[in-house]
Design an enzyme around this catalytic site. Structure first.
Site, mmCIF file in Angstrom:
data_model
loop_
_atom_site.group_PDB
_atom_site.id
_atom_site.type_symbol
_atom_site.label_atom_id
_atom_site.label_comp_id
_atom_site.label_asym_id
_atom_site.label_seq_id
_atom_site.Cartn_x
_atom_site.Cartn_y
_atom_site.Cartn_z
ATOM 1 N NE ARG A 154 -51.736 -0.313 -34.245
ATOM 2 C CZ ARG A 154 -51.141 -0.517 -36.171
ATOM 3 N NH1 ARG A 154 -51.310 -1.361 -36.822
ATOM 4 N NH2 ARG A 154 -49.853 0.480 -35.938
ATOM 5 C CG ASP A 183 -49.231 -2.301 -33.297
ATOM 6 O OD1 ASP A 183 -48.826 -1.454 -32.768
ATOM 7 O OD2 ASP A 183 -49.127 -2.652 -34.626
ATOM 8 C CG HIS A 253 -45.634 -1.111 -32.869
ATOM 9 N ND1 HIS A 253 -46.409 -0.363 -33.164
ATOM 10 C CD2 HIS A 253 -44.623 -0.874 -34.192
ATOM 11 C CE1 HIS A 253 -46.262 0.605 -34.636
ATOM 12 N NE2 HIS A 253 -44.569 0.176 -34.830
ATOM 13 C CG ASP A 316 -42.683 -1.762 -37.467
ATOM 14 O OD1 ASP A 316 -43.013 -2.927 -36.389
ATOM 15 O OD2 ASP A 316 -44.034 -1.244 -37.988
ATOM 16 C CD GLU A 317 -44.573 2.469 -37.973
ATOM 17 O OE1 GLU A 317 -44.450 3.486 -38.373
ATOM 18 O OE2 GLU A 317 -44.893 1.599 -37.361
ATOM 19 C CE1 TYR A 414 -46.549 -1.186 -46.315
ATOM 20 C CE2 TYR A 414 -47.555 0.342 -44.664
ATOM 21 C CZ TYR A 414 -46.429 -0.757 -45.233
ATOM 22 O OH TYR A 414 -45.952 -0.896 -44.367
ATOM 23 C CD1 TRP A 465 -49.724 -0.994 -42.623
ATOM 24 C CD2 TRP A 465 -49.884 -1.949 -40.784
ATOM 25 N NE1 TRP A 465 -48.830 -1.681 -42.553
ATOM 26 C CE2 TRP A 465 -49.082 -2.394 -41.845
ATOM 27 C CE3 TRP A 465 -50.336 -2.712 -40.028
ATOM 28 C CZ2 TRP A 465 -48.173 -3.104 -41.354
ATOM 29 C CZ3 TRP A 465 -49.559 -3.158 -38.765
ATOM 30 C CH2 TRP A 465 -48.210 -3.578 -40.232
ATOM 31 C CD GLU A 467 -52.911 2.620 -37.575
ATOM 32 O OE1 GLU A 467 -52.170 2.314 -38.305
ATOM 33 O OE2 GLU A 467 -53.381 2.235 -38.861
#
Length: 758
Positions: A154, A183, A253, A316-317, A414, A465, A467
């Site tokens: 990111r 990603d 991703h 994931d996702e 997290y 993470w 972002e």
């Protein structure tokens, strides 16, 4: 030499706390410029550790200590690696008048022994000679896997910062570095066979500004690591007994890869490196054999660079929308005979096929795979280790299926989440709330497992993470001191953990961060609030805490606290609207000012009953959270909001006497990217007896739309003034996430905050 706890041996009670410390009444060891570090001849591992120790002592105390392979003499630090212990990371550290002996069950054990000595020296004043009390320490880690993650996709991080990050891990006895390299927003590792991955995929044209959907900064961003740089970082970590596990996230991703090689996607064209946050519907086409050739080629180049036995392959996702409409994917589903059943769709089983196929490829190359817990959906890959992030439940399911699990639940570890309830004063974060105490309270092994299942929980990890984390300094701020809490969770046996003791030791441990010039969060040295709602007496109770040695001063009139303000000594009782300001203050120090505004109305501090309980992660103070006088912000996980998942919201408030009311309101929050869609209706009913309720308001609400960002909505019912003792609010939930969303069909969250009655 006494520490804050007042016992000379407490100097050895650093972080993480050693398993066994035997205090010896004897003459101490004196470390000075005449001391030497000894290691056996022809032992390169111990030579490197000796060099580290010499460097550490120089940084901590300015002493220049020589290393030697001669026979140990008086006034020496002796390094060995022949301690007999089944745990290869175990060590003993023995201090007496003549020497310090650090003996590991392997080189890694010796390394952790010198880390303890290093921290003892860093926590104390710089002196020309250091007195170390006689002691015998036996230490070893609770878990074999002690992980820390870093997302560089990111926002790119230089190789130099990655090395600094690895140094941080070594300081905290972390032995695994999980490097998230690819990603949607960027591909960060050079693959020689596919040069466009770094020519195109490593750079995006611009980046979303914070959480403003559709707003971009107009600035190109990117970067990547050459294979030589990767090798250098991996070797740097190896010297510090840290294993580097790469993550190539698939089959979702992958937009950065699709922008580089469009033929790998279901559409085959029109991709660009993702410039916004969230999850893209565009994923690898699993009906295209070129996709698997690509993945195998990528891993073939990476395998010689990363000697770790584990490779992380994500999983994931991954939205399934493109596969549902892709002729190639549907043909592959038919060819494989994949059919929808009561648990999984054919497309979920297609993802499982992908993960199993890549796992078999990596197994054949001598590697084991780790995947995020979504790989349980559609059938788990045969030998995979599960990284359980959405909760610990997936880890429980994995070990019950005889798979290894690594616990990394977003609820506790997290580190991109806020670490203070005062989110307005914090750097912008993705959301969530994970303060130091929450991290420390984490128990990686859930209750209810058999002994064999418990052994399959190989450890835990925290994730970062990035972002919303753009800089190196901000990364350090988000990680520290929460990493200190994690280190004790994964190293020290659970029966030896104590949060009060940890905080006492942490106040000294922060001196290490100061000496090493790390940018860390100072919340424990500032004012920390604790809120209680006393419904019996209709009042709020505010308690203020700090780990600082200086006192707290506060005001209730909105003015800035000073040394002349009221000194905090006992809980503050609040029974009317007020703004509290408080700070830790001494003659030469003033912390960040804690500010909290409390509002009062007819619902505040009144008894409240919820029909359905909030989910654990967002329960906080339960229904009382809705009548505590505090209004939440878009930082939805800091304790001001409660949330239901799958269940409808229904609350009944007892006003404790018949009162005239004409207005009822409640805040709700929507954030589609976080699966939060609010209620589909807002209904208000009133009653005099708590049995017979009369509706006074009903309002239908629209579901959030694609492109909507985080939003607070005040739901208000205004009606003819009536007499009531009980007020009931009903807010049924939207049952499923809408079709346009990357998690279409999944249940939604409903968030609720302060209820106001006038």
């Amino acid at each position: 030499m006494l520490s804050a706890q007042g016992n000379k041996w407490d100097v050895y009670r650093t972080i993480p706390l050693a398993q066994q410390i035997n205090e010896i009444e004897a003459v101490p060891f004196i470390l000075n410029s005449d001391s030497k570090i000894y290691y056996p001849k022809k032992n390169d591992n111990l030579k490197q550790i000796a060099l580290f120790l010499s460097e550490y002592i120089g940084i901590a105390n300015g002493l220049q200590i020589e290393i030697s392979t001669e026979s140990p003499k008086k006034n020496g630090i002796v390094l060995l690696d022949n301690f007999k212990n089944d745990n290869k990371e175990a060590y003993t550290l023995i201090v007496n008048q003549n020497q310090i002996l650090i003996n590991g069950a392997s080189g890694s054990g010796t390394f952790y022994g010198i880390q303890l000595l290093r921290k003892v020296l860093l926590e104390n004043e710089t002196k020309s000679q250091i007195e170390l009390p006689a002691v015998e320490i036996t230490d070893y880690p609770r878990f074999a896997y002690r992980g820390m993650h870093l997302d560089v996709a990111r926002h790119f991080a230089s190789a130099e910062f990655v090395k600094k990050y690895i140094d941080l891990l070594a300081l905290h006895n972390i032995n695994t570095f999980h490097w998230h390299l690819t990603d949607d927003q960027g591909w960060r590792v050079e693959i020689k066979k596919y040069p466009k991955l770094t020519q195109i995929g490593a750079f995006r044209n611009e980046t979303q500004v914070g959480k403003q959907v559709g707003v971009y900064d107009g600035k190109p961003h990117g970067g990547f690591y050459t294979q030589e740089q990767i090798k250098e970082v991996v070797a740097y970590a190896q010297k510090r007994f840290i294993t580097t596990i790469p993550e190539i996230d698939l089959p979702g991703h992958m937009v950065a890869a699709l922008a580089s090689y469009p033929e790998l996607g279901c559409a085959g064209e029109g991709y660009e490196v993702y410039k916004k946050w969230g999850v893209s519907d565009d994923v690898l086409c699993l009906g295209n054999e070129k996709t698997f050739t690509f993945l195998e080629d990528v891993f073939t180049e990476l395998i010689p660079i990363f000697p770790a036995k584990f490779f992380h392959i994500g999983g994931d996702e991954c939205p399934k929308k493109r596969w549902e409409k892709c002729p190639k994917c549907q043909t592959k589903i038919t060819e494989l005979g994949l059919k929808k059943d009561s648990k999984h769709s054919a497309e979920e089983k297609l993802q499982s096929y992908c993960m199993s196929r890549i796992e078999k490829f990596l197994n054949a190359k001598g590697k084991q795979v780790i995947g995020w817990d979504e790989i349980l959906e559609g059938g788990i890959a045969p030998n995979a280790t599960i990284m359980s992030w959405r909760s610990t439940q997936a880890g429980i399911e994995a070990v019950k299926q005889c798979h290894k699990a690594i616990m990394t639940p977003s609820s506790h570890v997290y580190f991109d989440y806020y670490q203070s309830t005062d989110a307005a004063s914090e750097p912008l974060a993705i959301g969530g709330f994970t303060n130091l105490e929450r991290v420390y309270s984490f128990e990686p092994i859930p209750n209810g497992l058999t002994e064999d299942e418990r052994k399959l929980v190989i450890g835990a990890q925290a994730n970062v993470w990035r972002e919303y984390i753009k800089s190196d300094a901000q990364t350090e701020y988000m990680v520290l001191p929460r990493l200190a809490a994690l280190s004790e969770v994964v190293w020290t046996n659970a029966d030896k953990k104590n949060y009060g003791s940890f905080l006492n030791r942490l106040s000294d441990f922060l001196k290490i961060y100061d000496k090493l010039k790390y940018n860390y969060a100072k919340h424990i040295l500032e004012v920390s609030p604790e809120y209680k709602v006393d419904t019996e007496n209709g009042q709020l109770i505010l308690s203020l805490k700090t780990s600082s040695k200086s006192p707290i001063y506060y005001t209730l009139d909105g003015s800035e606290p000073t040394l002349q303000s009221k000194k905090y000594s006992e809980s503050i009782i609040i029974n009317s609207a007020v703004t509290v300001k408080a700070a830790v203050i001494s003659e030469n120090y003033k912390s960040k000012i804690f500010t909290k505004k409390f509002e009062f109305n007819k619902a505040t501090a009144k008894p409240i009953v919820l029909k359905n309980e909030p989910v654990d992660r967002y329960r906080f103070n339960g229904g009382k959270t809705l009548v505590d006088g505090r209004t939440g912000t878009t930082a939805f996980s800091t304790g001001d909001w409660i949330a239901l998942y799958k269940d409808d919201f229904e609350a009944t408030i007892d006003l404790k006497s018949l009162q005239q009311i004409k207005e009822v309101s409640m805040n709700t929050f929507t954030s589609p990217n976080d699966w939060i869609f609010g209620p589909k209706q807002f209904q208000v009913l009133i009653s005099k007896d708590g049995i017979n309720f009369t509706p006074v308001h009903s309002q239908d609400l629209k579901i959030a739309e694609k492109g909507d960002g985080p939003k607070i909505t005040n739901l208000k019912a205004v009606f003819t003034e009536q007499e009531a003792k009980y007020v009931k609010i009903k807010a049924p939930i939207f049952e499923k996430i809408p079709e346009w969303h990357y998690s279409a069909g999944q249940p939604t969250f409903l968030f609720a905050d302060e209820i106001t009655i006038n």
